[in-house]
Design a protein around this motif. Structure first.
Motif, PDB file in Angstrom:
ATOM      1  N   VAL A   1       1.112   4.207  -2.939  1.00 44.64           N
ATOM      2  CA  VAL A   1       0.879   5.634  -2.696  1.00 44.64           C
ATOM      3  C   VAL A   1       2.080   6.467  -3.158  1.00 44.64           C
ATOM      4  O   VAL A   1       1.928   7.534  -3.736  1.00 44.64           O
ATOM      5  CB  VAL A   1       0.583   5.872  -1.190  1.00 44.64           C
ATOM      6  N   THR A   2       3.270   5.963  -2.893  1.00 45.07           N
ATOM      7  CA  THR A   2       4.487   6.709  -3.233  1.00 45.07           C
ATOM      8  C   THR A   2       4.970   6.419  -4.664  1.00 45.07           C
ATOM      9  O   THR A   2       5.980   6.964  -5.087  1.00 45.07           O
ATOM     10  CB  THR A   2       5.621   6.356  -2.250  1.00 45.07           C
TER      11      THR A   2
ATOM     12  N   GLN B   1       0.833  -1.208   0.000  1.00 49.82           N
ATOM     13  CA  GLN B   1       0.000   0.000   0.000  1.00 49.82           C
ATOM     14  C   GLN B   1       0.868   1.260   0.000  1.00 49.82           C
ATOM     15  O   GLN B   1       0.601   2.235  -0.709  1.00 49.82           O
ATOM     16  CB  GLN B   1      -0.918  -0.022   1.231  1.00 49.82           C
ATOM     17  N   ILE B   2       1.930   1.231   0.776  1.00 52.32           N
ATOM     18  CA  ILE B   2       2.807   2.409   0.858  1.00 52.32           C
ATOM     19  C   ILE B   2       3.618   2.554  -0.444  1.00 52.32           C
ATOM     20  O   ILE B   2       3.869   3.670  -0.906  1.00 52.32           O
ATOM     21  CB  ILE B   2       3.694   2.333   2.128  1.00 52.32           C
TER      22      ILE B   2
END
Lengths: 111, 147
Positions: free
Chosen positions: A91-92, A87-88
Motif C-alpha cells: 500500500v505504501t 500488505q502494508i
C-alpha cells in the motif's frame, strides 16, 4: 520489541521480536544503526519473522534505518516479512525500496 | 444505518502504545466472527491500529491518563470502527488524506494507509477527535455466511 544481534560473515543480522510500534523503540533502534555504521558494519539484514505487525511509526523506524545504512554506502535488507506486513509495504509502495527475501539464506547470499 | 446497542462492542484504554496489541486481537476476533476474508481482516486490523496510534500520539499526546475509546459497530453488511480521543487532535490536510507521502519520508503515512485499506474514513473534530472507519463485507464473504 526485542532485538537480538547475530554476526553472519560480513552481515549483521538483527532478529526482531514483537511488534514494530515506534515510540521509545525508534530511538534505540536508530542509535544502534548509527553505531553499526560508525563501526564499519555496513551490511544489515533485518529478520522480521517474529514480528507480527508494524504500524506507520514502525515503518518510520525501518525507513530511518534504511537511510542511515544506505547513506553510509551500506546494504539494508529484510527477510521474514509476513502477509500483513507485506500488505502494508504494498500500500505504501515501500516494497519498491526495501530489498526483501523470503529465505534468510538467499538474503545472506545476496550481500 | 447504525448498529443497535446489541451489535456494539466498546472498549476504553489508556494512551499507551504497548496496549495496541490488545486492540489488534479484539479487531481480529471481530472480523473472524463476521467471517471477513483474510485480506480484509488484515486491512481492518492495520487501519484500527493506525487510528489508535494517531489517537495516542497526536490526539492525547501519549498522556496515559487520557483514554482512547474504540467502538466496533457490527452490521450485517459492514463493520464500522470509531476511534475517539480527548485531545486537541490534528487536522489532516488534503495531501494527508489522498496521496502517499514521499516514499522515503519517516512519518506521515497513517491516514493514507487507513484511506487505502478501508471503504470509508471520516473525521469528526467537534469533541476531541473521532475517526470513523468502515469496511463493507465482500460479496463472497456474504455468500459464505448465507450458505
Amino acid at each position: 520489541m526485542k532485538m537480538v544481534e547475530e554476526e553472519r560473515g560480513s552481515v549483521v543480522v538483527i532478529r526482531m521480536n514483537g511488534k514494530l510500534l515506534g515510540g521509545p523503540d525508534s530511538e534505540a533502534f536508530q542509535k544502534q544503526m548509527k553505531d553499526y555504521v560508525s563501526q564499519g558494519r555496513h551490511n544489515i539484514l533485518i529478520d522480521l519473522s517474529k514480528v507480527s505487525w508494524v504500524n506507520s511509526t514502525g515503518l518510520g523506524m525501518l525507513i530511518a534505518a534504511y537511510h542511515t545504512v544506505k547513506s553510509a554506502g551500506g546494504k539494508f535488507k529484510l527477510t521474514g516479512v509476513n502477509q500483513r506486513i507485506e500488505q502494508i509495504f504494498m500500500v505504501t509502495k515501500l516494497q519498491t525500496i526495501f530489498d526483501t527475501y523470503e529465505e534468510e539464506a538467499a538474503a545472506l547470499a545476496s550481500f | 444505518m447504525s448498529a443497535s446497542n446489541g451489535n456494539r462492542i466498546q472498549l476504553s484504554l489508556p494512551s499507551r502504545l504497548e496496549l495496541l496489541g490488545v486492540v489488534d486481537k479484539i479487531a481480529d476476533g471481530i472480523t473472524e466472527y463476521l467471517e471477513f476474508e483474510d485480506v480484509d481482516r488484515d486491512a481492518v486490523a492495520i487501519s484500527v491500529i493506525e487510528a489508535c496510534t494517531n489517537a495516542i500520539q497526536h490526539g492525547n499526546g501519549q498522556e496515559s491518563g487520557q483514554p482512547i475509546r474504540v467502538t466496533f459497530e457490527l452490521d450485517s453488511d459492514q463493520l464500522t470502527i470509531l476511534v475517539h480521543d480527548e485531545g486537541k487532535g490534528f487536522h489532516p490536510t488534503p495531501e494527508d488524506a489522498m496521496s502517499p507521502p514521499d516514499l522515503l519520508a519517516v512519518r506521515g503515512r497513517g491516514i493514507f494507509i487507513m484511506r487505502s485499506m478501508m471503504d470509508q474514513v471520516e473525521f469528526d473534530f467537534s469533541n476531541g477527535t473521532t475517526v470513523s472507519l468502515t469496511k463493507r463485507r465482500s460479496k463472497s464473504a456474504e455468500a459464505g455466511t448465507a450458505s
